[in-house]
Scaffold this motif. Sequence first.
Motif, PDB file in Angstrom:
ATOM      1  N   ASN A  15      51.170  38.313   5.798  1.00 32.67           N
ATOM      2  CA  ASN A  15      50.871  39.804   5.982  1.00 32.67           C
ATOM      3  C   ASN A  15      51.460  40.851   5.193  1.00 32.67           C
ATOM      4  O   ASN A  15      52.854  40.747   4.988  1.00 32.67           O
ATOM      5  N   LEU A  16      50.759  41.855   4.770  1.00 34.41           N
ATOM      6  CA  LEU A  16      51.383  42.984   4.108  1.00 34.41           C
ATOM      7  C   LEU A  16      51.203  44.127   4.771  1.00 34.41           C
ATOM      8  O   LEU A  16      50.004  44.558   5.062  1.00 34.41           O
ATOM      9  N   ASP A  17      51.943  44.806   5.304  1.00 33.45           N
ATOM     10  CA  ASP A  17      51.819  46.164   6.080  1.00 33.45           C
ATOM     11  C   ASP A  17      52.218  47.229   5.217  1.00 33.45           C
ATOM     12  O   ASP A  17      53.254  47.421   4.610  1.00 33.45           O
ATOM     13  N   LEU A  18      51.495  48.252   5.139  1.00 36.96           N
ATOM     14  CA  LEU A  18      51.568  49.361   4.346  1.00 36.96           C
ATOM     15  C   LEU A  18      51.558  50.598   5.303  1.00 36.96           C
ATOM     16  O   LEU A  18      50.679  50.877   6.114  1.00 36.96           O
ATOM     17  N   LYS A  19      52.872  51.064   5.410  1.00 30.93           N
ATOM     18  CA  LYS A  19      53.200  52.336   6.221  1.00 30.93           C
ATOM     19  C   LYS A  19      52.944  53.584   5.460  1.00 30.93           C
ATOM     20  O   LYS A  19      53.210  53.780   4.439  1.00 30.93           O
ATOM     21  N   THR A  20      52.570  54.795   6.087  1.00 35.48           N
ATOM     22  CA  THR A  20      52.376  55.715   5.519  1.00 35.48           C
ATOM     23  C   THR A  20      53.244  57.108   6.253  1.00 35.48           C
ATOM     24  O   THR A  20      53.623  56.617   7.326  1.00 35.48           O
ATOM     25  N   GLU A  21      53.142  58.290   5.746  1.00 35.55           N
ATOM     26  CA  GLU A  21      53.936  59.507   6.500  1.00 35.55           C
ATOM     27  C   GLU A  21      52.877  60.070   7.526  1.00 35.55           C
ATOM     28  O   GLU A  21      53.411  61.031   8.188  1.00 35.55           O
ATOM     29  N   THR A  22      51.809  59.430   7.792  1.00 38.63           N
ATOM     30  CA  THR A  22      50.861  59.834   8.766  1.00 38.63           C
ATOM     31  C   THR A  22      50.676  58.849   9.808  1.00 38.63           C
ATOM     32  O   THR A  22      51.386  57.740   9.814  1.00 38.63           O
ATOM     33  N   PRO A  23      50.009  59.126  10.827  1.00 36.00           N
ATOM     34  CA  PRO A  23      49.940  58.250  11.959  1.00 36.00           C
ATOM     35  C   PRO A  23      49.061  56.942  11.522  1.00 36.00           C
ATOM     36  O   PRO A  23      49.045  56.016  12.298  1.00 36.00           O
ATOM     37  N   TRP A  24      48.549  56.923  10.377  1.00 39.80           N
ATOM     38  CA  TRP A  24      47.823  55.751   9.856  1.00 39.80           C
ATOM     39  C   TRP A  24      48.754  54.719   9.051  1.00 39.80           C
ATOM     40  O   TRP A  24      49.485  55.113   8.341  1.00 39.80           O
ATOM     41  N   SER A  25      48.434  53.623   9.378  1.00 39.20           N
ATOM     42  CA  SER A  25      49.096  52.377   8.802  1.00 39.20           C
ATOM     43  C   SER A  25      47.962  51.295   8.442  1.00 39.20           C
ATOM     44  O   SER A  25      46.817  51.286   9.250  1.00 39.20           O
ATOM     45  N   TYR A  26      48.081  50.293   7.541  1.00 34.49           N
ATOM     46  CA  TYR A  26      47.450  49.283   7.472  1.00 34.49           C
ATOM     47  C   TYR A  26      47.864  47.903   6.960  1.00 34.49           C
ATOM     48  O   TYR A  26      49.136  48.048   6.467  1.00 34.49           O
ATOM     49  N   THR A  27      47.401  46.887   7.471  1.00 34.94           N
ATOM     50  CA  THR A  27      47.818  45.462   7.393  1.00 34.94           C
ATOM     51  C   THR A  27      46.779  44.860   6.572  1.00 34.94           C
ATOM     52  O   THR A  27      45.501  44.691   6.971  1.00 34.94           O
ATOM     53  N   PHE A  28      46.979  44.117   5.687  1.00 33.64           N
ATOM     54  CA  PHE A  28      46.450  43.066   5.025  1.00 33.64           C
ATOM     55  C   PHE A  28      46.812  41.546   5.068  1.00 33.64           C
ATOM     56  O   PHE A  28      48.211  41.422   4.948  1.00 33.64           O
ATOM     57  N   GLY A  29      46.006  40.552   5.372  1.00 34.01           N
ATOM     58  CA  GLY A  29      46.534  39.373   5.562  1.00 34.01           C
ATOM     59  C   GLY A  29      45.625  38.252   4.966  1.00 34.01           C
ATOM     60  O   GLY A  29      44.226  38.452   4.891  1.00 34.01           O
ATOM     61  N   ILE A  30      46.086  36.969   4.862  1.00 33.39           N
ATOM     62  CA  ILE A  30      45.489  35.807   4.701  1.00 33.39           C
ATOM     63  C   ILE A  30      46.148  34.762   5.385  1.00 33.39           C
ATOM     64  O   ILE A  30      47.359  34.765   5.750  1.00 33.39           O
ATOM     65  N   ALA A  31      45.317  33.805   6.016  1.00 33.22           N
ATOM     66  CA  ALA A  31      45.897  32.647   6.898  1.00 33.22           C
ATOM     67  C   ALA A  31      44.828  31.590   6.573  1.00 33.22           C
ATOM     68  O   ALA A  31      43.979  31.637   6.195  1.00 33.22           O
TER      69      ALA A  31
END
Length: 214
Positions: A15-31
């Motif tokens: 999993n790759l977690d991308l955090k931002t300086e806003t309330p939004w964040s994103y996760t990309f994953g492979i399983a």
Amino acid sequence: MAQTHFDGFINPEINLDLKTETPWSYTFGIAHRSIVFTDIEDNSQFDDQVKYEAEFIELNQYTHFKLGEKGKATVAARYRFKDIFIDKHDELRLLQQYSHKIKLNSFSLKQRLRFAQRFREELVLRWRYRIGASFKLSPALADKEPLIFSASTESVWEFGKYNKPSLGQRFTGKFSLPIGANSKVDLGLEYRHRNYTHQPFTELFLISALNISL
């Protein structure tokens, strides 16, 4: 009384977690999931019970929105490539969930409510509610996160137009080990008691994950 069927799986993921300086964040994953053990009527045939059979590769994406200090809303899409491994159609899953976390001194309490739509041969709907706790097993240092143990249980209600409503329960325990400033490894077990209102069967998963935060 009939014996409850049992299967064992391995379920690694990245999993790759991308955090931002806003309330939004994103996760990309492979399983990936593979079955490694299956129960058969003749328990003496151990070699036939132990096997390795890939079931699917999954790509997923989660979009999170922080709600205050303790809440988070999430929508997600997960696509499972099954047809290349087994005789089943590929599957698309859409998820909507709300999670709530309370942090205390040495542990935290978590709750999650999730609604999912599974598009495969037919549409199947799921409600899931999970509650759990995480405990720090080592002190946090300036350049290193603590070792954490997490335990949780989750109730699952599944239904569809052509499926009888079924209930299940999951029990999970895992360790989270930091391996750098922005990454950690999860390792644990998950036990699932599925469809216990009709034809119950059980599953055990060896879960592992590499989580990277940017």
